[in-house]
Scaffold this motif. Structure first.
Motif, PDB file in Angstrom:
ATOM      1  N   TYR A  50       6.298  19.529  -0.521  1.00 15.86           N
ATOM      2  CA  TYR A  50       5.851  20.728  -0.757  1.00 15.86           C
ATOM      3  C   TYR A  50       6.984  21.031  -1.572  1.00 15.86           C
ATOM      4  O   TYR A  50       7.594  21.133  -2.648  1.00 15.86           O
ATOM      5  N   GLN A  51       8.480  21.066  -0.912  1.00 12.25           N
ATOM      6  CA  GLN A  51       9.264  21.416  -0.893  1.00 12.25           C
ATOM      7  C   GLN A  51      10.072  20.218  -2.328  1.00 12.25           C
ATOM      8  O   GLN A  51      11.023  20.347  -2.808  1.00 12.25           O
ATOM      9  N   ARG A  52      10.107  19.290  -1.797  1.00 13.68           N
ATOM     10  CA  ARG A  52       9.843  18.267  -3.213  1.00 13.68           C
ATOM     11  C   ARG A  52       9.426  18.779  -4.295  1.00 13.68           C
ATOM     12  O   ARG A  52      10.289  18.223  -4.953  1.00 13.68           O
ATOM     13  N   LEU A  53       8.194  18.690  -3.941  1.00 15.80           N
ATOM     14  CA  LEU A  53       7.760  18.729  -5.346  1.00 15.80           C
ATOM     15  C   LEU A  53       8.552  20.330  -5.838  1.00 15.80           C
ATOM     16  O   LEU A  53       8.423  19.711  -7.569  1.00 15.80           O
ATOM     17  N   HIS A  54       8.778  21.516  -5.584  1.00 14.60           N
ATOM     18  CA  HIS A  54       9.196  22.071  -5.880  1.00 14.60           C
ATOM     19  C   HIS A  54      10.371  22.478  -6.224  1.00 14.60           C
ATOM     20  O   HIS A  54      10.559  22.133  -7.883  1.00 14.60           O
ATOM     21  N   GLU A  55      11.265  20.871  -5.976  1.00 19.94           N
ATOM     22  CA  GLU A  55      12.303  21.272  -6.483  1.00 19.94           C
ATOM     23  C   GLU A  55      12.481  20.231  -7.609  1.00 19.94           C
ATOM     24  O   GLU A  55      13.323  20.398  -8.905  1.00 19.94           O
ATOM     25  N   ALA A  56      11.202  19.056  -7.513  1.00 21.20           N
ATOM     26  CA  ALA A  56      11.396  18.203  -9.247  1.00 21.20           C
ATOM     27  C   ALA A  56      11.082  19.252  -9.711  1.00 21.20           C
ATOM     28  O   ALA A  56      11.672  18.495 -11.110  1.00 21.20           O
ATOM     29  N   ALA A  57       9.641  20.414  -9.764  1.00 22.24           N
ATOM     30  CA  ALA A  57       9.277  20.649 -11.069  1.00 22.24           C
ATOM     31  C   ALA A  57       9.907  21.301 -11.495  1.00 22.24           C
ATOM     32  O   ALA A  57       9.950  22.105 -12.940  1.00 22.24           O
TER      33      ALA A  57
ATOM     34  N   ASP B 239       7.816  13.282 -15.561  1.00 20.63           N
ATOM     35  CA  ASP B 239       6.016  13.969 -15.042  1.00 20.63           C
ATOM     36  C   ASP B 239       5.343  12.680 -14.336  1.00 20.63           C
ATOM     37  O   ASP B 239       4.952  12.501 -13.770  1.00 20.63           O
ATOM     38  N   SER B 240       6.252  11.289 -14.437  1.00 17.41           N
ATOM     39  CA  SER B 240       6.244  10.441 -13.391  1.00 17.41           C
ATOM     40  C   SER B 240       6.627  10.242 -12.350  1.00 17.41           C
ATOM     41  O   SER B 240       5.585  10.528 -10.979  1.00 17.41           O
ATOM     42  N   ALA B 241       7.617  11.259 -11.979  1.00 17.74           N
ATOM     43  CA  ALA B 241       8.416  11.991 -10.845  1.00 17.74           C
ATOM     44  C   ALA B 241       7.957  12.543  -9.830  1.00 17.74           C
ATOM     45  O   ALA B 241       7.595  12.893  -8.833  1.00 17.74           O
ATOM     46  N   LEU B 242       6.960  13.735 -10.893  1.00 19.42           N
ATOM     47  CA  LEU B 242       6.293  14.249 -10.020  1.00 19.42           C
ATOM     48  C   LEU B 242       4.560  13.681  -9.480  1.00 19.42           C
ATOM     49  O   LEU B 242       3.583  14.556  -8.200  1.00 19.42           O
ATOM     50  N   GLU B 243       3.915  12.965 -10.384  1.00 23.21           N
ATOM     51  CA  GLU B 243       2.874  12.441  -9.758  1.00 23.21           C
ATOM     52  C   GLU B 243       3.025  11.781  -8.638  1.00 23.21           C
ATOM     53  O   GLU B 243       2.297  11.921  -7.700  1.00 23.21           O
ATOM     54  N   LEU B 244       4.301  11.636  -8.634  1.00 21.33           N
ATOM     55  CA  LEU B 244       4.012  10.249  -7.241  1.00 21.33           C
ATOM     56  C   LEU B 244       4.764  10.924  -6.614  1.00 21.33           C
ATOM     57  O   LEU B 244       4.248  11.273  -5.400  1.00 21.33           O
TER      58      LEU B 244
ATOM     59  N   TRP C 138       3.433  14.585  -6.529  1.00 21.79           N
ATOM     60  CA  TRP C 138       1.751  14.661  -5.339  1.00 21.79           C
ATOM     61  C   TRP C 138       1.190  14.215  -4.909  1.00 21.79           C
ATOM     62  O   TRP C 138       1.105  14.412  -3.882  1.00 21.79           O
ATOM     63  N   ALA C 139       1.685  12.474  -5.362  1.00 23.40           N
ATOM     64  CA  ALA C 139       0.734  11.762  -4.498  1.00 23.40           C
ATOM     65  C   ALA C 139       1.365  11.764  -2.634  1.00 23.40           C
ATOM     66  O   ALA C 139       0.665  12.147  -1.847  1.00 23.40           O
ATOM     67  N   ASN C 140       2.938  11.700  -2.781  1.00 22.41           N
ATOM     68  CA  ASN C 140       3.249  12.330  -0.763  1.00 22.41           C
ATOM     69  C   ASN C 140       2.740  13.269  -0.283  1.00 22.41           C
ATOM     70  O   ASN C 140       1.936  13.990   0.708  1.00 22.41           O
TER      71      ASN C 140
ATOM     72  N   GLY D 247       1.009  -1.472   0.287  1.00 23.63           N
ATOM     73  CA  GLY D 247       0.008  -0.038   0.211  1.00 23.63           C
ATOM     74  C   GLY D 247       0.767   1.079   0.374  1.00 23.63           C
ATOM     75  O   GLY D 247       1.707   1.018   0.058  1.00 23.63           O
ATOM     76  N   PRO D 248       0.008   2.638   0.254  1.00 22.42           N
ATOM     77  CA  PRO D 248       1.194   3.546  -0.141  1.00 22.42           C
ATOM     78  C   PRO D 248       2.053   3.441   0.706  1.00 22.42           C
ATOM     79  O   PRO D 248       1.978   3.176   1.818  1.00 22.42           O
ATOM     80  N   ASP D 249       3.163   4.460   0.678  1.00 22.56           N
ATOM     81  CA  ASP D 249       4.400   4.666   1.219  1.00 22.56           C
ATOM     82  C   ASP D 249       5.539   5.449   1.079  1.00 22.56           C
ATOM     83  O   ASP D 249       5.732   5.421  -0.367  1.00 22.56           O
ATOM     84  N   SER D 250       5.428   6.945   1.605  1.00 20.99           N
ATOM     85  CA  SER D 250       6.138   8.008   1.051  1.00 20.99           C
ATOM     86  C   SER D 250       7.734   7.409   0.408  1.00 20.99           C
ATOM     87  O   SER D 250       7.959   8.407  -0.791  1.00 20.99           O
ATOM     88  N   ARG D 251       8.357   6.891   1.300  1.00 18.61           N
ATOM     89  CA  ARG D 251       9.793   6.582   1.496  1.00 18.61           C
ATOM     90  C   ARG D 251       9.729   5.605  -0.151  1.00 18.61           C
ATOM     91  O   ARG D 251       9.908   6.184  -0.852  1.00 18.61           O
ATOM     92  N   LEU D 252       8.852   5.231  -0.690  1.00 19.70           N
ATOM     93  CA  LEU D 252       8.277   4.247  -1.730  1.00 19.70           C
ATOM     94  C   LEU D 252       8.184   5.247  -2.786  1.00 19.70           C
ATOM     95  O   LEU D 252       9.481   4.768  -3.976  1.00 19.70           O
ATOM     96  N   ARG D 253       7.881   5.682  -2.709  1.00 19.55           N
ATOM     97  CA  ARG D 253       7.152   6.977  -3.972  1.00 19.55           C
ATOM     98  C   ARG D 253       8.548   7.631  -3.525  1.00 19.55           C
ATOM     99  O   ARG D 253       8.839   8.190  -5.153  1.00 19.55           O
ATOM    100  N   SER D 254       9.126   8.503  -3.287  1.00 25.20           N
ATOM    101  CA  SER D 254      10.690   9.670  -3.065  1.00 25.20           C
ATOM    102  C   SER D 254      11.309   8.826  -3.735  1.00 25.20           C
ATOM    103  O   SER D 254      12.085   8.931  -4.753  1.00 25.20           O
ATOM    104  N   LEU D 255      11.316   7.697  -3.190  1.00 20.40           N
ATOM    105  CA  LEU D 255      12.426   6.965  -4.027  1.00 20.40           C
ATOM    106  C   LEU D 255      12.574   6.338  -5.556  1.00 20.40           C
ATOM    107  O   LEU D 255      13.142   6.981  -6.546  1.00 20.40           O
TER     108      LEU D 255
END
Length: 239
Positions: A79-86, A60-65, A67-69, A40-48
């Motif tokens: 939010y900062q992780r999303l900002h950095e990747a985008a 795009d695939s990274a941002l979707e993950l 965003w899910a976090n 199931g959902p796990d923020s650490r796996l999504r981040s990796l």
């Protein structure tokens, strides 16, 4: 060896991290996907997985993950992780994030009441993000509209004190009153510091007489607290 006995998302994360560290991003992604499917959902796996997608040029695939976090746990960090990747493409993600945060339940108690000083946090995450972005005015509006945690009110007071000192005084007063309720010398010292700062602001905005009346009333209300009186005297507040 880990894979043989893996029975949690953390075990999967360790395997995926080892693969990613070896530059085997596709294999790491496969492990992460299987872990998400199984546990199931796990923020650490999504981040990796997002990091792997970025290494492979699939933003795009990274941002979707990411965003899910953020959607699962809105915070300044996610939010900062999303900002950095985008990067330069962050605006639509920012708009989406702010819309989500504004939809969070508001703290509907009074402007600076005891209830607001505590939980619920209201728009704390939105306020924190706007302060990080350097938009103190928008952060102030968000706090007034939806409430926020006590430490954020104090940060806002520090920002507002530069150009709008009268706005900061009620926050510092409330912080002092909240500290006094702890009934400890260290808390009284903290309260006296808040009131000293509020007194300086009152002098700047021609509200010294009103503030002096407030301090005298506070002294009378807590006349039995000799330690508090000492701390108020130490910072030369009105008697």
């Amino acid at each position: 060896v880990i894979a043989r006995d893996a029975d949690s998302s953390y075990d999967v994360l360790r395997i995926a991290e080892a693969l990613a560290a070896d530059g085997r991003d596709e294999e790491a992604l496969d492990r992460a996907r299987r872990g998400l499917d199984k546990y199931g959902p796990d923020s650490r796996l999504r981040s990796l997985a997002a990091r792997c997608h970025l290494h492979l040029g699939r933003r795009d695939s990274a941002l979707e993950l990411l965003w899910a976090n953020f959607e699962q746990r809105p915070s300044l960090e996610t939010y900062q992780r999303l900002h950095e990747a985008a990067g330069d493409e962050f605006k639509p993600w920012r708009d989406r994030a702010v819309e989500l945060l504004r939809s969070q339940p508001r703290n509907t108690t009074g402007p600076f009441s005891r209830d607001r000083w505590a939980e619920p946090p209201g728009h704390s995450t939105l306020v924190e993000i706007l302060l990080w972005e350097g938009d103190a005015n928008a952060a102030w509006d968000a706090a007034r509209h939806g409430g926020c945690r006590g430490e954020l009110w104090l940060r806002l007071a520090g920002e507002r004190s530069q150009r709008h000192p009268a706005d900061a005084i009620p926050i510092l007063r409330r912080a002092a009153e909240n500290a006094i309720e702890a009934k400890q010398r260290s808390a009284y010292q903290q309260a006296a510091g808040y009131l000293r700062d509020a007194h300086r602001l009152a002098l700047r905005c021609d509200a010294a007489d009103e503030f002096a009346t407030y301090v005298r009333h506070l002294r009378a209300t807590h006349s039995a607290k000799w330690a508090l009186r000492e701390e108020l005297d130490r910072v030369a507040l009105p008697r």
